[in-house]
Design an enzyme around this catalytic site. Structure first.
Site, PDB file in Angstrom:
ATOM      1  N   LYS A   1       3.018 -12.336  11.426  1.00 41.31           N
ATOM      2  CA  LYS A   1       1.641 -11.925  10.945  1.00 41.31           C
ATOM      3  C   LYS A   1       1.826 -12.153   9.206  1.00 41.31           C
ATOM      4  O   LYS A   1       1.058 -12.580   8.652  1.00 41.31           O
ATOM      5  CB  LYS A   1       1.293 -10.584  11.369  1.00 41.31           C
ATOM      6  CG  LYS A   1       0.498  -9.865  10.401  1.00 41.31           C
ATOM      7  CD  LYS A   1      -0.092  -8.712  10.927  1.00 41.31           C
ATOM      8  CE  LYS A   1      -0.501  -7.691   9.853  1.00 41.31           C
ATOM      9  NZ  LYS A   1       0.002  -7.202   8.490  1.00 41.31           N
ATOM     10  N   ASN A   2       2.818 -11.412   8.669  1.00 48.31           N
ATOM     11  CA  ASN A   2       2.813 -11.194   7.134  1.00 48.31           C
ATOM     12  C   ASN A   2       3.412 -12.623   6.528  1.00 48.31           C
ATOM     13  O   ASN A   2       3.121 -12.464   5.417  1.00 48.31           O
ATOM     14  CB  ASN A   2       3.636 -10.170   6.901  1.00 48.31           C
ATOM     15  CG  ASN A   2       2.828  -8.871   7.472  1.00 48.31           C
ATOM     16  OD1 ASN A   2       1.848  -8.733   7.531  1.00 48.31           O
ATOM     17  ND2 ASN A   2       3.600  -7.611   7.412  1.00 48.31           N
TER      18      ASN A   2
ATOM     19  N   ARG B   1      -5.730  -6.405   3.722  1.00 52.35           N
ATOM     20  CA  ARG B   1      -5.151  -6.166   2.472  1.00 52.35           C
ATOM     21  C   ARG B   1      -4.587  -7.538   2.018  1.00 52.35           C
ATOM     22  O   ARG B   1      -4.477  -7.787   0.799  1.00 52.35           O
ATOM     23  CB  ARG B   1      -3.698  -5.458   2.709  1.00 52.35           C
ATOM     24  CG  ARG B   1      -3.110  -5.133   1.295  1.00 52.35           C
ATOM     25  CD  ARG B   1      -2.276  -4.083   1.105  1.00 52.35           C
ATOM     26  NE  ARG B   1      -1.492  -3.927  -0.020  1.00 52.35           N
ATOM     27  CZ  ARG B   1      -2.091  -3.263  -1.265  1.00 52.35           C
ATOM     28  NH1 ARG B   1      -3.320  -2.966  -1.386  1.00 52.35           N
ATOM     29  NH2 ARG B   1      -1.155  -3.320  -2.238  1.00 52.35           N
TER      30      ARG B   1
ATOM     31  N   CYS C   1      -4.223  -1.166   6.025  1.00 50.05           N
ATOM     32  CA  CYS C   1      -3.838   0.027   6.523  1.00 50.05           C
ATOM     33  C   CYS C   1      -3.900   0.944   5.664  1.00 50.05           C
ATOM     34  O   CYS C   1      -3.507   1.066   4.386  1.00 50.05           O
ATOM     35  CB  CYS C   1      -2.621  -0.163   7.334  1.00 50.05           C
ATOM     36  SG  CYS C   1      -2.360  -1.198   8.615  1.00 50.05           S
TER      37      CYS C   1
ATOM     38  N   ARG D   1      -1.556   2.292  -2.473  1.00 42.55           N
ATOM     39  CA  ARG D   1      -1.417   0.854  -2.543  1.00 42.55           C
ATOM     40  C   ARG D   1      -2.064   0.180  -3.674  1.00 42.55           C
ATOM     41  O   ARG D   1      -2.856  -0.790  -3.525  1.00 42.55           O
ATOM     42  CB  ARG D   1      -1.899   0.286  -1.102  1.00 42.55           C
ATOM     43  CG  ARG D   1      -1.142   0.804   0.053  1.00 42.55           C
ATOM     44  CD  ARG D   1      -1.601   0.198   1.345  1.00 42.55           C
ATOM     45  NE  ARG D   1      -0.709  -0.771   1.611  1.00 42.55           N
ATOM     46  CZ  ARG D   1      -1.044  -1.546   2.532  1.00 42.55           C
ATOM     47  NH1 ARG D   1      -1.789  -1.204   3.865  1.00 42.55           N
ATOM     48  NH2 ARG D   1      -0.084  -2.745   2.827  1.00 42.55           N
ATOM     49  N   PRO D   2      -1.812   0.393  -4.803  1.00 40.21           N
ATOM     50  CA  PRO D   2      -2.200  -0.211  -6.042  1.00 40.21           C
ATOM     51  C   PRO D   2      -2.029  -1.824  -6.036  1.00 40.21           C
ATOM     52  O   PRO D   2      -1.083  -2.240  -5.220  1.00 40.21           O
ATOM     53  CB  PRO D   2      -1.509   0.609  -7.267  1.00 40.21           C
ATOM     54  CG  PRO D   2      -0.355   0.835  -6.758  1.00 40.21           C
ATOM     55  CD  PRO D   2      -0.701   1.089  -5.141  1.00 40.21           C
ATOM     56  N   ILE D   3      -2.620  -2.570  -7.004  1.00 41.07           N
ATOM     57  CA  ILE D   3      -2.044  -3.973  -7.130  1.00 41.07           C
ATOM     58  C   ILE D   3      -1.820  -4.177  -8.677  1.00 41.07           C
ATOM     59  O   ILE D   3      -2.035  -5.430  -9.276  1.00 41.07           O
ATOM     60  CB  ILE D   3      -3.361  -4.891  -6.753  1.00 41.07           C
ATOM     61  CG1 ILE D   3      -4.724  -4.655  -7.550  1.00 41.07           C
ATOM     62  CG2 ILE D   3      -3.528  -4.702  -5.302  1.00 41.07           C
ATOM     63  CD1 ILE D   3      -5.633  -5.529  -7.448  1.00 41.07           C
TER      64      ILE D   3
ATOM     65  N   GLN E   1       1.013  -4.918  -9.958  1.00 42.58           N
ATOM     66  CA  GLN E   1       2.132  -5.582 -10.271  1.00 42.58           C
ATOM     67  C   GLN E   1       1.561  -7.042  -9.960  1.00 42.58           C
ATOM     68  O   GLN E   1       1.993  -8.154 -10.714  1.00 42.58           O
ATOM     69  CB  GLN E   1       3.180  -5.319  -9.430  1.00 42.58           C
ATOM     70  CG  GLN E   1       3.836  -3.997  -9.652  1.00 42.58           C
ATOM     71  CD  GLN E   1       4.526  -3.929 -10.925  1.00 42.58           C
ATOM     72  OE1 GLN E   1       5.222  -4.694 -11.487  1.00 42.58           O
ATOM     73  NE2 GLN E   1       3.914  -2.697 -11.541  1.00 42.58           N
TER      74      GLN E   1
ATOM     75  N   ASP F   1       7.602  -0.899   8.363  1.00 46.54           N
ATOM     76  CA  ASP F   1       6.856  -1.443   9.237  1.00 46.54           C
ATOM     77  C   ASP F   1       7.366  -1.162  10.746  1.00 46.54           C
ATOM     78  O   ASP F   1       6.680  -1.201  11.949  1.00 46.54           O
ATOM     79  CB  ASP F   1       6.521  -2.743   9.228  1.00 46.54           C
ATOM     80  CG  ASP F   1       5.622  -3.147   8.068  1.00 46.54           C
ATOM     81  OD1 ASP F   1       5.373  -4.372   7.657  1.00 46.54           O
ATOM     82  OD2 ASP F   1       5.226  -2.175   7.617  1.00 46.54           O
TER      83      ASP F   1
ATOM     84  N   ILE G   1       8.596   3.950   0.997  1.00 45.89           N
ATOM     85  CA  ILE G   1       7.774   2.813   0.705  1.00 45.89           C
ATOM     86  C   ILE G   1       6.528   3.345   0.425  1.00 45.89           C
ATOM     87  O   ILE G   1       5.565   2.837  -0.557  1.00 45.89           O
ATOM     88  CB  ILE G   1       7.743   1.649   1.756  1.00 45.89           C
ATOM     89  CG1 ILE G   1       9.080   1.251   2.000  1.00 45.89           C
ATOM     90  CG2 ILE G   1       7.129   0.497   1.358  1.00 45.89           C
ATOM     91  CD1 ILE G   1       9.873   0.608   0.780  1.00 45.89           C
TER      92      ILE G   1
ATOM     93  N   ARG H   1      -4.980  -6.649  14.972  1.00 44.76           N
ATOM     94  CA  ARG H   1      -4.931  -7.223  13.739  1.00 44.76           C
ATOM     95  C   ARG H   1      -3.571  -8.060  13.793  1.00 44.76           C
ATOM     96  O   ARG H   1      -3.317  -9.042  12.883  1.00 44.76           O
ATOM     97  CB  ARG H   1      -5.074  -6.263  12.562  1.00 44.76           C
ATOM     98  CG  ARG H   1      -6.417  -5.851  12.394  1.00 44.76           C
ATOM     99  CD  ARG H   1      -6.458  -5.019  11.033  1.00 44.76           C
ATOM    100  NE  ARG H   1      -5.506  -5.789   9.942  1.00 44.76           N
ATOM    101  CZ  ARG H   1      -4.899  -5.179   9.013  1.00 44.76           C
ATOM    102  NH1 ARG H   1      -4.887  -3.778   8.879  1.00 44.76           N
ATOM    103  NH2 ARG H   1      -4.267  -5.643   7.987  1.00 44.76           N
TER     104      ARG H   1
END
Ligand code: EPZ
Length: 420
Positions: free
Chosen positions: A22-23, A93, A117, A122-124, A126, A307, A329, A399
């Site tokens: 999936k990822n 995401r 999720c 979960r900032p962005i 970076q 995960d 994490i 998902r």
């Protein structure tokens, strides 16, 4: 609304074939926007995140043709716009990959703040740091991210945080940037290597994916005209390996890459179960006794994957003794323990740690999936519990897992999807 109804007390036995990751797939799909051409992608997992991404690509002007249940042809020669539909991008995401891909191809992108999720902040930051280092301006307002660049120019980027998403997004934005970009302190997950391999197959020049430093020599154009097969899903494979341990079963997991599963294999041996690496692509896991206690710490690859933390939590919930999980994490990845406690577990979450006092057995109950991997954990719990378990909020599970109840039923689980 649908639910899974599971009658427990089953030891899972038999074979399961793992789908594409999936990822990897939900990063490769937006990466096709960098291609001024046509490409074929095989071993695509047929899951709702993939179908949602195909819808987004079509609204941007891509032509998508499903060549089979798990194969897609994508024609991205004529993109019509760079504004991704807000209602679709907020669903998950990985929509943030549209920023790197559209910046790289068109020099502009407007994407809704990503969903996904609920695991913590979960900032962005970076992702934004990487785009700005490459010469883009990024504005975040009214729930949207607007990125644009007259010209992307190579740079040296040091990631403050080891981030899967930011590593991939930086790669996407740098592939067509003029010059040589160095990205340091990157994530090394198998799906990152897969995205780099895909892009190189389509004409990019990316070196070092899977190590701490990725070097990208910008090219003028990605031509496509090639076929790529998505890497097997390390997390789906791990989910079934853990199900074999929890249910005291015996499962042959086919079409996986055993090297990617080493952190889990070592933990499975530690709790007293058995693993046989058949040939690097197939692995057998079996267990004939109550699992022993063990402590667990999640880390970026090649550490134990976050995960697989909820799934391993089910094993520790029934282990002989007290175990501790340290989730490094995400700030909030223990919501599932409340659901397991409804089934008779005795787990005490304390911030980023949780103490598991093993109980001999779980008892079926109605439980609610709070995120994708928590949902998988609750299915495993239902399969091993005494009595009947009902798992709700299946949209999270759908998902990321293709035909999950069919795969478990083929291993002997008494599991049905029922519409309420
Ligand atoms: C990816 O999420 C996966 N999702 C997650 O899988 C996975 O849990 C995670 O990587 C870690 O392996 C997809 O690939 C779509 P990160 P991502 O950026 O990219 C912090 C699943 O179940 N961070 O590696 O969002 C962040 O808060 C999902 O398949 C920043 O601080 O994860 C977290 O604490 C759940 N700033 C840590 O880094 C940033 O700009 C790792 O996050 C980015 C991240």
């Amino acid at each position: 609304m649908e639910k899974l109804v599971i009658t427990g007390g089953t030891s899972l036995k038999g074979e399961v074939t793992i789908s594409g990751a999936k990822n990897a797939a939900i990063a490769i799909l937006p990466a096709t926007l960098l291609i001024d051409g046509v490409c074929n992608i095989e071993n695509v997992p047929n899951i709702s995140d993939v179908r949602a991404y195909c819808e987004i690509l079509e609204t941007l002007g891509a032509k998508i043709t499903w060549k089979g249940k798990n194969e897609i042809e994508i024609d991205t020669r004529n993109l019509s716009c760079t504004d991704a539909p807000l209602d679709l991008t907020s669903k998950f995401r990985a929509s943030y990959y549209l920023l790197g891909a559209l910046l790289g191809r068109c020099g502009k992108a407007v994407v809704g703040m990503p969903g996904g999720c609920k695991l913590g902040a979960r900032p962005i930051d970076q992702h934004i740091k990487a785009f700005e280092a490459l010469g883009a301006t990024v504005d975040v307002s009214q729930g949207k991210i607007l990125a644009k660049a007259d010209k992307l120019v190579a740079s040296s980027i040091y990631m403050d945080v080891v981030s899967v998403g930011a590593t991939i997004n930086a790669m996407l934005a740098a592939v067509l940037a003029e010059g040589t970009t160095i990205i340091d302190n990157v994530a090394k997950e198998p799906h990152i290597v897969d995205v780099a391999n895909f892009l190189n197959t389509m004409g990019a020049d990316i070196r070092g994916a899977g190590t701490d430093v990725i070097k990208i020599n910008g090219v003028k154009k990605l031509t496509g005209n090639a076929t790529y097969s998505v890497v097997p899903d390390q997390i789906e494979a791990g989910t079934f390996m853990i199900a074999a341990v929890a249910s005291k079963g015996d499962i042959l997991i086919k079409n996986c890459i055993t090297k990617h599963l080493e952190p889990l294999t070592s933990k499975i041996l530690e709790v007293g179960a058995h693993v046989e690496d058949i040939d690097g692509d197939n692995i057998r896991v079996w267990c004939d006794s109550r699992p022993k206690k063990a402590n667990l710490k999640t880390l970026p690859y090649p550490g134990f994957p976050t995960d697989l933390q909820p799934q391993m939590g089910v094993v520790l919930a029934i282990a002989d003794g007290t175990s501790i999980i340290n989730e490094t994490i995400f700030e909030s990845r223990f919501q599932y323990t409340e659901e397991l406690n409804k089934m008779g577990a005795t787990i005490s979450p304390q911030g980023t740690r949780a103490i598991f006092e093993g109980v001999p057995k779980l008892t079926g109950a109605p439980v609610y999936s709070t995120d994708l991997r928590a949902g998988a954990a609750l299915i495993i719990a239902g399969i091993i519990a005494d009595g009947v378990t009902e798992v709700y909020n299946l949209q999270h599970i759908d998902r990321g897992y293709e035909n999950i109840e069919d795969k478990f039923r083929n291993l002997g689980a008494k599991i049905e999807r029922v519409s309420e």
